[in-house]
Design a protein around this motif. Structure first.
Motif, PDB file in Angstrom:
ATOM      1  N   ARG A 158       2.001 -39.113  10.490  1.00  0.00           N
ATOM      2  CA  ARG A 158       1.092 -40.265  10.456  1.00  0.00           C
ATOM      3  C   ARG A 158      -0.293 -39.778  10.034  1.00  0.00           C
ATOM      4  N   LEU A 159      -1.052 -40.659   9.423  1.00  0.00           N
ATOM      5  CA  LEU A 159      -2.336 -40.283   8.815  1.00  0.00           C
ATOM      6  C   LEU A 159      -3.434 -41.266   9.203  1.00  0.00           C
ATOM      7  N   ILE A 160      -4.606 -40.726   9.495  1.00  0.00           N
ATOM      8  CA  ILE A 160      -5.838 -41.522   9.575  1.00  0.00           C
ATOM      9  C   ILE A 160      -6.826 -40.866   8.627  1.00  0.00           C
ATOM     10  N   LEU A 161      -7.259 -41.600   7.620  1.00  0.00           N
ATOM     11  CA  LEU A 161      -8.158 -41.064   6.600  1.00  0.00           C
ATOM     12  C   LEU A 161      -9.553 -41.626   6.792  1.00  0.00           C
ATOM     13  N   SER A 162     -10.560 -40.744   6.703  1.00  0.00           N
ATOM     14  CA  SER A 162     -11.968 -41.151   6.863  1.00  0.00           C
ATOM     15  C   SER A 162     -12.771 -40.678   5.669  1.00  0.00           C
ATOM     16  N   HIS A 163     -13.898 -41.351   5.433  1.00  0.00           N
ATOM     17  CA  HIS A 163     -14.752 -40.976   4.309  1.00  0.00           C
ATOM     18  C   HIS A 163     -15.506 -39.682   4.577  1.00  0.00           C
ATOM     19  N   ALA A 211      -1.433 -30.256  -0.680  1.00  0.00           N
ATOM     20  CA  ALA A 211      -1.525 -28.875  -0.192  1.00  0.00           C
ATOM     21  C   ALA A 211      -2.306 -28.752   1.115  1.00  0.00           C
ATOM     22  N   PRO A 212      -3.458 -29.434   1.277  1.00  0.00           N
ATOM     23  CA  PRO A 212      -4.173 -29.314   2.561  1.00  0.00           C
ATOM     24  C   PRO A 212      -3.349 -29.829   3.742  1.00  0.00           C
ATOM     25  N   TYR A 213      -2.575 -30.914   3.519  1.00  0.00           N
ATOM     26  CA  TYR A 213      -1.729 -31.438   4.591  1.00  0.00           C
ATOM     27  C   TYR A 213      -0.674 -30.404   4.962  1.00  0.00           C
ATOM     28  N   ALA A 214      -0.011 -29.845   3.945  1.00  0.00           N
ATOM     29  CA  ALA A 214       1.065 -28.886   4.191  1.00  0.00           C
ATOM     30  C   ALA A 214       0.562 -27.668   4.951  1.00  0.00           C
ATOM     31  N   PRO A 228      -9.804 -32.473  11.715  1.00  0.00           N
ATOM     32  CA  PRO A 228      -9.865 -33.057  10.372  1.00  0.00           C
ATOM     33  C   PRO A 228      -9.543 -32.038   9.263  1.00  0.00           C
ATOM     34  N   VAL A 229      -8.846 -32.531   8.205  1.00  0.00           N
ATOM     35  CA  VAL A 229      -8.478 -31.739   7.048  1.00  0.00           C
ATOM     36  C   VAL A 229      -9.149 -32.356   5.824  1.00  0.00           C
ATOM     37  N   GLY A 234     -10.964 -37.651   1.052  1.00  0.00           N
ATOM     38  CA  GLY A 234     -11.720 -37.787   2.291  1.00  0.00           C
ATOM     39  C   GLY A 234     -11.243 -36.778   3.313  1.00  0.00           C
ATOM     40  N   TRP A 235     -11.405 -37.131   4.585  1.00  0.00           N
ATOM     41  CA  TRP A 235     -11.033 -36.249   5.694  1.00  0.00           C
ATOM     42  C   TRP A 235      -9.874 -36.878   6.451  1.00  0.00           C
ATOM     43  N   ALA A 236      -8.817 -36.090   6.664  1.00  0.00           N
ATOM     44  CA  ALA A 236      -7.584 -36.603   7.243  1.00  0.00           C
ATOM     45  C   ALA A 236      -7.363 -36.042   8.640  1.00  0.00           C
TER      46      ALA A 236
END
Length: 311
Positions: A158-163, A211-214, A228-229, A234-236
């Motif tokens: 699951r993902l929450i993305l922010s600016h 790639a950053p998620y993995a 945060p990633v 943005g930042w996940a």
């Protein structure tokens, strides 16, 4: 059961005019015995005392994309009758063109020759490739790929993305206080594709994720919240819902891809052999080297002629 002989997609745009032309000219080469061009073929019409075969109509339907290659076309269907009318019209037009001598011009001869070559080339491809694309070959390649394949793992994320990172840090703080990930995703995530499903990205292998998620998810257990990633968008903040062993595709699921591979490989090898034996000379001038783009902010070079006039 043998697979139908597939036509490489790269050749399909060439087949439509070729098959139309074949419909127009096939009657000219038949003898008085009217030998069926295909097994169990039958005459469905006569135009100017020339037979129109059911296979002629089916070929035209395939050329128009109305039925697939190798699919049957019921002679009692409305589609068959509609295509038959078009074949009759084409034969009448072709006969009138020949009566007027339009087929005798050099331009017409070149175009007819090109159509003839396209048909023969496609028939050669079908003949050569059909031996490679059999049920046995498909199953053999499938089993080989199964033996070579490594067991991989899928993760549901699951993902929450922010600016900004500050917004992502705030999300982590809210989650740390016990807020439901799905609710925070719906309220704060900037990813419209997933926010209304609680940020659910579904199951996927790490190699297809950004790639950053993995990198952040590798080695994490279900239930872990990471981030945060920083990403391009943005930042996940991510949460691993589940991990499972990837289910390999069945033979039926993999068949279309295997058939496509075997077809392309057969065509590639055929053309490689033909080019290796043939003399091919290209008479085009060498391509000009592309000019390098000027650096940002650089002034264009002065035109010597204009510079001389300015002095």
């Amino acid at each position: 059961m043998r697979l139908s002989r597939p036509v490489p997609p790269g050749l399909r745009p060439l087949l439509a005019p070729a098959l139309v032309a074949l419909t127009l000219t096939a009657a000219c080469g038949r003898g008085p015995a009217e030998t069926p061009p295909e097994k169990d073929d039958r005459i469905v019409a006569r135009v100017l005392d020339r037979a129109v075969w059911a296979s002629d109509v089916r070929r035209e339907a395939v050329a128009q994309g109305l039925v697939g290659e190798g699919e049957p076309l019921d002679a009692s269907s409305e589609l068959f009758r509609r295509v038959l009318d078009e074949v009759v019209d084409q034969k009448l037009l072709a006969a009138e063109a020949r009566r007027r001598g339009l087929d005798k011009s050099p331009a017409a001869q070149r175009r007819l020759e090109a159509v003839h070559e396209r048909i023969l080339g496609d028939m050669l491809v079908e003949d050569v490739v059909s031996d490679a694309v059999s049920d046995q070959a498909v199953e053999r390649l499938y089993q080989e790929q199964q033996r070579r394949a490594q067991t991989t793992e899928e993760v549901r994320v699951r993902l929450i993305l922010s600016h900004t990172k500050e917004q992502a840090d705030a999300v982590v703080g809210v989650l740390g206080q016990g807020a439901a990930f799905e609710a925070v995703a719906a309220q704060r995530s900037t990813d419209d594709a997933t926010r209304y499903s609680g940020g659910d990205l579904g199951y996927s292998t790490l190699d297809v994720l950004p790639a950053p998620y993995a990198a952040a998810l590798r080695g994490q257990a279900p239930g872990a919240v990471v981030g945060p990633v920083q990403t391009e968008n943005g930042w996940a903040v991510l949460r691993i819902e589940d991990r499972r062993v990837e289910t390999p595709p069945t033979l039926d699921q993999a068949r279309p891809l295997i058939v496509r591979y075997l077809t392309y490989e057969g065509v590639r090898q055929l053309l490689e052999r033909l080019r290796g034996k043939a003399s091919v000379e290209l008479l085009l001038p060498s391509s000009p080297k592309p000019q390098a783009a000027p650096a940002p902010g650089a002034r264009p070079a002065a035109n010597p002629a204009s510079a001389g006039n300015a002095s």
